[in-house]
Design an enzyme around this catalytic site. Structure first.
Site, PDB file in Angstrom:
ATOM      1  N   GLU A   2      -5.167  -1.227  -8.861  1.00 12.92           N
ATOM      2  CA  GLU A   2      -4.339  -0.009  -9.096  1.00 12.92           C
ATOM      3  C   GLU A   2      -2.935  -0.644  -9.678  1.00 12.92           C
ATOM      4  OE1 GLU A   2      -4.158   4.075  -6.833  1.00 12.92           O
ATOM      5  OE2 GLU A   2      -4.406   2.361  -5.447  1.00 12.92           O
ATOM      6  N   ASN A  16      -5.064   5.926  -2.070  1.00  7.44           N
ATOM      7  CA  ASN A  16      -4.963   6.361  -0.883  1.00  7.44           C
ATOM      8  C   ASN A  16      -4.344   7.910  -0.701  1.00  7.44           C
ATOM      9  OD1 ASN A  16      -5.475   4.231   0.716  1.00  7.44           O
ATOM     10  ND2 ASN A  16      -3.720   3.083   0.378  1.00  7.44           N
ATOM     11  N   HIS A  32      -2.105  -3.425  -7.072  1.00  3.76           N
ATOM     12  CA  HIS A  32      -2.594  -3.166  -5.467  1.00  3.76           C
ATOM     13  C   HIS A  32      -4.118  -3.195  -5.562  1.00  3.76           C
ATOM     14  CE1 HIS A  32      -3.654   0.292  -2.442  1.00  3.76           C
ATOM     15  NE2 HIS A  32      -3.185  -0.609  -1.965  1.00  3.76           N
ATOM     16  N   SER A  35       0.784  -1.246   0.001  1.00  4.57           N
ATOM     17  CA  SER A  35      -0.086   0.047  -0.124  1.00  4.57           C
ATOM     18  C   SER A  35       0.688   1.124  -0.075  1.00  4.57           C
ATOM     19  CB  SER A  35      -0.811   0.151   1.202  1.00  4.57           C
ATOM     20  OG  SER A  35      -1.626  -0.899   1.296  1.00  4.57           O
TER      21      SER A  35
HETATM   22  P1  NAD Z   1      -2.359  -9.579   6.759  1.00  2.00           P
HETATM   23  O1  NAD Z   1      -1.600  -9.593   8.204  1.00  2.00           O
HETATM   24  O2  NAD Z   1      -3.725 -10.195   6.764  1.00  2.00           O
HETATM   25  O3  NAD Z   1      -1.352 -11.002   5.988  1.00  2.00           O
HETATM   26  C1  NAD Z   1      -0.136 -10.742   6.003  1.00  2.00           C
HETATM   27  C2  NAD Z   1       0.590 -12.136   5.885  1.00  2.00           C
HETATM   28  O4  NAD Z   1       2.150 -12.039   5.669  1.00  2.00           O
HETATM   29  C3  NAD Z   1       0.286 -12.986   7.074  1.00  2.00           C
HETATM   30  O5  NAD Z   1      -0.532 -14.138   6.806  1.00  2.00           O
HETATM   31  C4  NAD Z   1       1.805 -13.309   7.628  1.00  2.00           C
HETATM   32  O6  NAD Z   1       1.795 -14.743   8.156  1.00  2.00           O
HETATM   33  C5  NAD Z   1       2.449 -13.236   6.268  1.00  2.00           C
HETATM   34  N1  NAD Z   1       3.945 -13.463   6.568  1.00  2.00           N
HETATM   35  C6  NAD Z   1       4.625 -12.784   7.547  1.00  2.00           C
HETATM   36  N2  NAD Z   1       5.703 -12.953   7.400  1.00  2.00           N
HETATM   37  C7  NAD Z   1       6.137 -13.910   6.357  1.00  2.00           C
HETATM   38  C8  NAD Z   1       7.202 -14.648   5.877  1.00  2.00           C
HETATM   39  N3  NAD Z   1       8.287 -14.541   6.478  1.00  2.00           N
HETATM   40  N4  NAD Z   1       6.901 -15.167   4.705  1.00  2.00           N
HETATM   41  C9  NAD Z   1       5.732 -15.340   4.199  1.00  2.00           C
HETATM   42  N5  NAD Z   1       4.568 -14.756   4.486  1.00  2.00           N
HETATM   43  C10 NAD Z   1       4.702 -13.921   5.708  1.00  2.00           C
HETATM   44  O7  NAD Z   1      -1.917  -8.366   6.192  1.00  2.00           O
HETATM   45  P2  NAD Z   1      -2.839  -7.711   4.718  1.00  2.00           P
HETATM   46  O8  NAD Z   1      -3.918  -6.955   5.194  1.00  2.00           O
HETATM   47  O9  NAD Z   1      -3.154  -9.083   3.874  1.00  2.00           O
HETATM   48  O10 NAD Z   1      -1.754  -7.167   4.036  1.00  2.00           O
HETATM   49  C11 NAD Z   1      -0.640  -7.675   3.246  1.00  2.00           C
HETATM   50  C12 NAD Z   1       0.045  -6.686   2.172  1.00  2.00           C
HETATM   51  O11 NAD Z   1      -1.412  -5.991   1.521  1.00  2.00           O
HETATM   52  C13 NAD Z   1       0.351  -5.118   2.725  1.00  2.00           C
HETATM   53  O12 NAD Z   1       1.532  -5.160   2.012  1.00  2.00           O
HETATM   54  C14 NAD Z   1      -0.483  -4.294   2.837  1.00  2.00           C
HETATM   55  O13 NAD Z   1       0.103  -3.034   2.824  1.00  2.00           O
HETATM   56  C15 NAD Z   1      -1.318  -4.512   1.577  1.00  2.00           C
HETATM   57  N6  NAD Z   1      -2.825  -4.116   1.478  1.00  2.00           N
HETATM   58  C16 NAD Z   1      -3.565  -4.280   2.504  1.00  2.00           C
HETATM   59  C17 NAD Z   1      -4.841  -3.843   2.183  1.00  2.00           C
HETATM   60  C18 NAD Z   1      -5.985  -4.166   3.397  1.00  2.00           C
HETATM   61  O14 NAD Z   1      -6.831  -3.339   3.207  1.00  2.00           O
HETATM   62  N7  NAD Z   1      -5.727  -5.000   4.243  1.00  2.00           N
HETATM   63  C19 NAD Z   1      -5.214  -3.315   0.930  1.00  2.00           C
HETATM   64  C20 NAD Z   1      -4.394  -3.391   0.036  1.00  2.00           C
HETATM   65  C21 NAD Z   1      -2.947  -3.709   0.157  1.00  2.00           C
END
Ligand code: NAD
Length: 285
Positions: free
Chosen positions: A153, A191, A141, A120
């Site tokens: 995006e 964002n 994204h 993000s």
């Molecule tokens: P989340 O916490 O639900 O998931 C993250 C995952 O990464 C977890 O399952 C965790 O176990 C895993 N992880 C941690 N260490 C790891 C490793 N060494 N190897 C492999 N996996 C590992 O978070 P999320 O909300 O799914 O966000 C993930 C990404 O998406 C981030 O970059 C976030 O900025 C982006 N994002 C989030 C949103 C949102 O609204 N939540 C929207 C768009 C983008």
């Protein structure tokens, strides 16, 4: 570049599971990895649950749901990604972690594999430079929840080539998404515009211009938004909103992106929105 048929998704959390879900429904073979096999399997279990719900609601046949689930293979390790045409990274928003993952993938994946990040806020150009293939590195994204939200995006880094952009844009279309192209600048498009609006809603509360309810009703009915900005902030998570404002502020150096002190105070209090049971609204009841 030939068509993308095998994809690897790293991170089986909220976003990674959503991306794997939509990719599998689209007919792609999906490798799903997390920090360990148990977490990757947990991610797949959450997808199967959602697929079953779609069947119950009559949105999908049981056969199609089973076939989609069949196409998702949880794996213990990134070594299995050596056959992926595209890897979408969706691990936690932590720069050191993402750096370690891409460095590892760069050694495992063949030269043609495209790397996409769902970040993000981390600059795509910076991430691309961690690898030996900045021309095949791109931002993809997705919005949360991925199976519901139509937008992707696409962010081109400074070095991203036209073939990579075309392949990823076509794939997002195949996944049923509408794409927009954003320059690799802080916050990209969504964002960059959404977070200052949410921050300004918090400023309006801070200055006593309106109550929480009145600010939300005003924006909902006055600007035809499906939910007010403070409700939306609680849904996204106030810590996430603050972190993105910090990125906009630091990345542009422009004082207009200064996070509202009240937003910072809510985060310090642990009032993070829905996920903590309290934000601008109280969810305990
Ligand atoms: P989340 O916490 O639900 O998931 C993250 C995952 O990464 C977890 O399952 C965790 O176990 C895993 N992880 C941690 N260490 C790891 C490793 N060494 N190897 C492999 N996996 C590992 O978070 P999320 O909300 O799914 O966000 C993930 C990404 O998406 C981030 O970059 C976030 O900025 C982006 N994002 C989030 C949103 C949102 O609204 N939540 C929207 C768009 C983008």
């Amino acid at each position: 570049m030939s068509e993308i048929t095998n994809i690897g998704v790293v991170g089986a959390g909220q976003m990674g599971a959503g991306i794997a879900h939509v990719a599998a429904v689209t007919g792609l073979s999906v490798l799903l990895a997390d920090a360990d096999l148990a977490r990757a399997e947990k991610g797949k279990a959450s997808i199967v649950k959602r697929l079953n719900r779609s069947v119950e609601k009559g949105r999908m046949t049981a056969e199609d749901a089973a076939a989609a689930a069949e196409r998702i293979r949880p794996v213990a390790d990134l070594d299995a990604f050596d056959e992926a045409d595209l890897v979408v990274e969706a691990v936690s928003e932590n720069e050191d972690l993402k750096n370690a993952i891409f460095t590892r993938l760069d050694g495992v994946c063949p030269a043609h594999t495209i790397f996409a990040s769902n970040t993000s806020s981390i600059p795509i150009t910076r991430m691309a430079a961690w690898t030996s293939r900045p021309e095949r590195f791109i931002g993809m994204h997705f919005m949360n929840p991925v199976p519901v939200m139509k937008l992707v995006e696409i962010i081109r880094g400074l070095a991203t080539d036209d073939a990579t952009y075309a392949a990823v844009d076509a794939l997002a279309g195949k996944m049923g998404k509408t794409t927009v192209l954003a320059r690799d600048m802080p916050g990209f498009i969504v964002n960059r515009i959404l977070m200052p609006m949410i921050n300004e809603a918090v400023v309006a509360l801070y200055e006593g211009i309106g109550s929480v309810e009145d600010i939300d009703v005003a924006m909902k009915l006055g600007t035809n938004q499906p939910m007010g900005p403070l409700t939306l902030a609680d849904f996204i998570g106030l810590d996430t909103c603050l972190a993105i404002m910090e990125v906009l502020h630091a990345g542009t150096g422009d004082a207009k992106y200064r996070p509202c002190p009240l937003l910072r105070q809510y985060v310090e209090a642990g009032w993070l929105g829905r996920k903590s049971g309290r934000g601008f609204y109280d969810y305990a009841k």
